[in-house]
Design an enzyme around this catalytic site. Sequence first.
Site, PDB file in Angstrom:
ATOM      1  N   LYS A  55      35.308  42.735  45.929  1.00  0.00           N
ATOM      2  CA  LYS A  55      36.118  41.692  45.304  1.00  0.00           C
ATOM      3  C   LYS A  55      37.326  41.345  46.165  1.00  0.00           C
ATOM      4  O   LYS A  55      37.719  40.180  46.274  1.00  0.00           O
ATOM      5  CB  LYS A  55      36.568  42.143  43.913  1.00  0.00           C
ATOM      6  CG  LYS A  55      35.439  42.176  42.896  1.00  0.00           C
ATOM      7  CD  LYS A  55      35.886  42.767  41.573  1.00  0.00           C
ATOM      8  CE  LYS A  55      34.746  42.782  40.568  1.00  0.00           C
ATOM      9  NZ  LYS A  55      35.087  43.465  39.307  1.00  0.00           N
ATOM     10  N   GLN A  99      39.409  47.555  36.653  1.00  0.00           N
ATOM     11  CA  GLN A  99      38.021  47.952  36.904  1.00  0.00           C
ATOM     12  C   GLN A  99      37.588  49.023  35.902  1.00  0.00           C
ATOM     13  O   GLN A  99      38.329  49.962  35.611  1.00  0.00           O
ATOM     14  CB  GLN A  99      37.878  48.489  38.332  1.00  0.00           C
ATOM     15  CG  GLN A  99      36.458  48.853  38.720  1.00  0.00           C
ATOM     16  CD  GLN A  99      35.523  47.657  38.728  1.00  0.00           C
ATOM     17  OE1 GLN A  99      35.899  46.566  39.132  1.00  0.00           O
ATOM     18  NE2 GLN A  99      34.302  47.855  38.269  1.00  0.00           N
ATOM     19  N   ASP A 122      39.734  38.236  33.970  1.00  0.00           N
ATOM     20  CA  ASP A 122      38.429  38.878  33.764  1.00  0.00           C
ATOM     21  C   ASP A 122      37.940  38.684  32.332  1.00  0.00           C
ATOM     22  O   ASP A 122      36.845  39.100  31.981  1.00  0.00           O
ATOM     23  CB  ASP A 122      38.537  40.375  34.098  1.00  0.00           C
ATOM     24  CG  ASP A 122      37.189  41.014  34.386  1.00  0.00           C
ATOM     25  OD1 ASP A 122      36.248  40.289  34.762  1.00  0.00           O
ATOM     26  OD2 ASP A 122      37.075  42.251  34.238  1.00  0.00           O
TER      27      ASP A 122
END
Length: 284
Positions: A55, A99, A122
């Site tokens: 990413k 994450q 996200d």
Amino acid sequence: MSQARLMDGTGLARRIVDETAKRAADLTERTGVAPCLATVLVGEDPASVTYVRMKQNRSRKAGIESRHVALPAGTTTAELIGTLTELSADPTVHGILLQHPMGHHIDERAAFEAIAPEKDVDGVTLASFSAMSFGLPGFASCTPGGIMRLLDEYDVDPAGKRAVVVGRSAILGKPVGMLLLGRDATVTYCHSRTADLSAVVREADIVVAAVGRPRLIRGEDIKPGAVVVDAGYNPGNIGDVDVDFDSARERASLITPVPGGVGPMTIATLLAQTVEAATRQTGA
């Protein structure tokens, strides 16, 4: 017998990232501000480390600055919330990616809720889920958002169609169902306790496999002409749909490959939403 067309997520994602890079460059030229994505990782899970690094690399290619915060595996929920609160208050950070997984000792929901909604690129907070559910401005969960963009690319209009979502996770199954519902599909959620899953799948015009169990959806259960979106990713590059998916391809009209379908769209959506967040926060 004709085979289903493959839905090329890799090619579409590349175009989205190119468009995102242009938007990022334009924003920086007009405001002097470079979009910045902060990634937070608890522990050193090899798959997560690799994913975060990927990413970061994609971010740089899209003209997005990347700030990585690596926390030890023993980090407490309170400490993680503190880090996320600081990032949320930092005006130089426009998007935050926490994450996961992040360890069983962490209260995952409490951690997600420490992310400011305007920086939740996200799409993991309750505010983002509410926005997706009510069709309000906000950020979509990245994989569901990428799936919807992929359907649009291939002129799949969910209106009036029966969509079956296999999986009910907070960041994939549930939100993709709400996004499909918002586009006037008739949505059925299936999960581990669904009786006679095959019978439900056979009725679907659109199947979204998002449960993380290899080969769960059998090709023979696909309704002729259905659109099949395989959002599952299992060891060995195996999706949730029949591993060879030869039988599925003979019945479906469109199907996503694994890899190369949904996966690339997830990251592309994350980057696009980061630039959108930066644009909103700078008022540009």
